[in-house]
Design an enzyme around this catalytic site. Structure first.
Site, PDB file in Angstrom:
ATOM      1  N   HIS A 191       0.826  -1.200   0.000  1.00  0.00           N
ATOM      2  CA  HIS A 191       0.000   0.000   0.000  1.00  0.00           C
ATOM      3  C   HIS A 191       0.861   1.250   0.000  1.00  0.00           C
ATOM      4  O   HIS A 191       1.876   1.279   0.680  1.00  0.00           O
ATOM      5  CB  HIS A 191      -0.887  -0.015   1.251  1.00  0.00           C
ATOM      6  CG  HIS A 191      -1.926   1.049   1.259  1.00  0.00           C
ATOM      7  ND1 HIS A 191      -3.004   1.045   0.389  1.00  0.00           N
ATOM      8  CD2 HIS A 191      -2.044   2.173   2.017  1.00  0.00           C
ATOM      9  CE1 HIS A 191      -3.742   2.119   0.628  1.00  0.00           C
ATOM     10  NE2 HIS A 191      -3.184   2.818   1.606  1.00  0.00           N
ATOM     11  N   PRO A 192       0.514   2.285  -0.709  1.00  0.00           N
ATOM     12  CA  PRO A 192      -0.561   2.397  -1.682  1.00  0.00           C
ATOM     13  C   PRO A 192      -0.010   2.208  -3.104  1.00  0.00           C
ATOM     14  O   PRO A 192       0.693   3.064  -3.615  1.00  0.00           O
ATOM     15  CB  PRO A 192      -1.047   3.836  -1.489  1.00  0.00           C
ATOM     16  CG  PRO A 192       0.159   4.583  -0.980  1.00  0.00           C
ATOM     17  CD  PRO A 192       1.138   3.591  -0.416  1.00  0.00           C
TER      18      PRO A 192
END
Ligand code: FAD
Ligand code: NDP
Length: 516
Positions: free
Chosen positions: A489-490
């Site tokens: 992430h992200p």
């Protein structure tokens, strides 16, 4: 026919003496070489270098016929000179232009809002890079003890290759135990007035001296869409002429999304249209006459450049394949699972073979594996299934495995589950970039752990994302494993680990964040 002459270069003699230890040289003295490779592109070079590394005596021919407007290039074949590499560099140049504009939203002070690239400088930079690769390739061949002859080779018989060392010189011949044909292809021209004299192809665009300006790109395959997109990104005005559908053979939904994304970025499509003629106007610009095959209406428009991207033809015409007895289909060579032609000691690899993907990594791996089978006792065959590929449009489309249509056709709609979702890459928020076309889907079996049959992705750096998933898919990736994988992430690739909405459910695949 002139007197038979064998190659007697100093490299050749040095190579042969240095190969006193070579089992092929010792056991097969009947021929001048163990392997002659016709074509020094991705496939031929990979095969030649691997074979030499296995101790074979190898000679590689490579020759490029200039295009109708006179473009020519050095060793390395299509990918290096007029394909993947210059295309990726132009794609990158186009993405950078977009990034400069986005940078303003991120707080960069970019004084001149009307930023334009210097086409001449871009072409020079691209060509300089290509020349450096040509040079490195020649050095690499010398280091790996592959003899290279910059000539067109053709068959005199199934073990004998004929060539002319330089224009006007007498014919020479060499014999070889094995011959690998890796001559690739070149762009087609339509059979209409003005096509050859006034149009260019991907063989010319990457070294084109003048700015392309308003460009008609004829053809909606990989080459057509990629060229149209980088031209648009560089500030020119491409129009794409589509004979039937965009990206035939790809997943239909993804292809249509890609076309919609291109339209949204200001690239017009002339649908169900074919060119009829190209004429030079008094002002030097090109008048293109065309017909819409749905409405049967004729039309015309004026362009600065016409780029044919209507597919490629295999370069078999100069090979004199009849003399060797090699069977062909259309302009391609028919091979079996071991890339053997109808003549058992003649093989073919790369774009010249019939019915296989025309992609550089395919050409390289198949050439390498063939050399290992011929000279290192390997039995490993090339696996042409589930080859990942990317269309390098600004938002790239990358995929591996089956399209939704193919999966349904082969397995039946009831046995297929399609997971899908739109998403908004984090970096799109600040510049408020359109996210309507960032989309991914997984085509899977409906039962058990739901083996994944195909993955499709349109978004930034899609090629980088799908490359990793391609290895997983070849290893039997299931939906269960995918959803049990912790994302990074992200990132955008992370979206594949969060797929939860099936098409069958009818639920809206647009996440709330996408609506902002
Ligand atoms: P080639 O690379 O074409 O090499 C064949 C060589 O043999 C050429 O140099 C030719 O002149 C020479 N030759 C022909 N006849 C003879 C003869 N009789 N004697 C001696 N030499 C001969 N693939 C990807 O994977 N990714 C991409 O992003 C990508 N982008 C592309 C973009 C464009 C615009 C194009 C046109 C292609 C692209 N490809 C891409 C496809 C890729 O370039 C080809 O699949 C790959 O180059 C095929 O390699 P090959 O060795 O079979 O043929
Ligand atoms: P394609 O075969 O992919 O596409 C040719 C296009 O031209 C199709 O849209 C076709 O339409 C159209 N067409 C064919 N004949 C005519 C005609 N007479 N008049 C008008 N339109 C016509 O060829 P490309 O040259 O785009 O690509 C060749 C290969 O190179 C690809 O298959 C790919 O393997 C490789 N490549 C790979 C890239 C990558 O990996 N990113 C990039 C570029 C090339 P229709 O559908 O109606 O037949």
């Amino acid at each position: 026919m002139s007197t038979i002459k064998f190659l007697r270069s100093s490299t050749h003699n040095a190579l042969r003496s240095s190969l006193g230890w070579c089992r092929h040289a010792a056991s097969r003295p009947r021929y001048n070489y163990d392997l002659v490779v016709l074509g020094g592109g991705s496939a031929g070079l990979a095969c030649a270098k691997e074979a030499a590394g296995c101790g074979a005596r190898v000679l590689c021919f490579d020759y490029v016929k200039p295009t109708p407007v006179g473009t020519k290039w050095g060793i390395g074949g299509t990918c290096v000179n007029v394909g993947c590499i210059p295309k990726k560099l132009m794609h990158q140049a186009s993405l950078l232009g977009e990034a400069v504009h986005e940078a303003v939203a991120y707080g960069w002070n970019v004084d001149d809002k009307n930023i334009r690239p210097d086409w001449g400088k871009l072409v020079r930079s691209v060509q300089n890079h290509i020349k450096s690769v040509n040079w490195v390739t020649r050095v690499d061949l010398r280091d790996k003890k592959v003899e290279y002859v910059n000539s067109m080779g053709s068959f005199r018989d199934s073990h004998t290759i004929e060539y002319v060392a330089m224009p006007g010189a007498e014919h020479r011949q060499v014999t070889s135990e094995y011959v690998v044909v890796a001559v690739g292809g070149r762009p087609r021209y339509p059979d209409i007035p003005g096509a050859v004299e006034l149009g260019i192809t991907s063989d010319d665009i990457f070294s084109y001296e003048r700015e392309p300006g308003r460009t008609l790109v004829v053809g909606a395959g990989y080459v057509g869409l990629e060229c149209a997109c980088f031209l648009k990104g560089l500030g020119y005005e491409p129009t794409v002429m589509v004979r039937s559908i965009v990206l035939r053979g790809f997943d239909r939904q993804m292809s249509e999304l890609l076309a919609a994304m291109m339209t949204e970025r200001g690239i017009p499509f002339l649908g169900t249209t074919i060119p009829k003629a190209v004429e030079r106007q008094a002002d030097g610009r090109l008048l293109v006459r065309y017909r819409n095959t749905s409405t049967q209406m004729d039309g015309s428009d004026v362009f600065d450049t016409v780029l044919w991207a209507i597919g490629r033809k295999g370069l078999i015409e100069d090979l004199n394949l009849e003399a060797a007895g090699v069977k062909t289909h259309d302009d391609k060579i028919v091979v079996d699972a071991a890339e053997a032609t109808s003549v058992p000691h003649i093989f073919a690899v790369g774009d010249i073979i019939y019915g296989r993907p025309e992609l550089t990594p395919v050409a390289i791996l198949s050439g390498r594996l063939l050399a290992r089978r011929l000279f290192a006792g390997s039995t490993q065959l090339m696996d042409y299934a589930d080859v990942a590929t990317t269309v390098f449009t600004p938002l790239e489309y990358s995929c591996v495995g089956m399209s939704e249509e193919t999966a349904i056709e082969l397995r039946g709609a009831d046995n297929i589950e399609v997971f899908h979702g739109y998403y908004k890459p984090t970096e799109f928020f600040i510049p408020q970039k359109s996210v309507r076309h960032c989309y991914l889907k997984a085509v899977a079996e409906v039962s058990g752990d739901q083996k994944i049959l195909g993955l499709h992705y349109i978004g930034p750096v899609a090629g980088e994302v799908i490359q990793g998933f391609a290895a997983a898919l070849k290893s039997g990736l299931t939906v269960k494993t995918l959803l049990n994988t912790v994302g990074i992430h992200p990132t955008t690739a992370e979206e594949f680990t969060r797929l939860s909405i099936t098409k069958r459910s009818g639920r809206d695949p647009t996440p709330a964040s996408c609506c902002s």
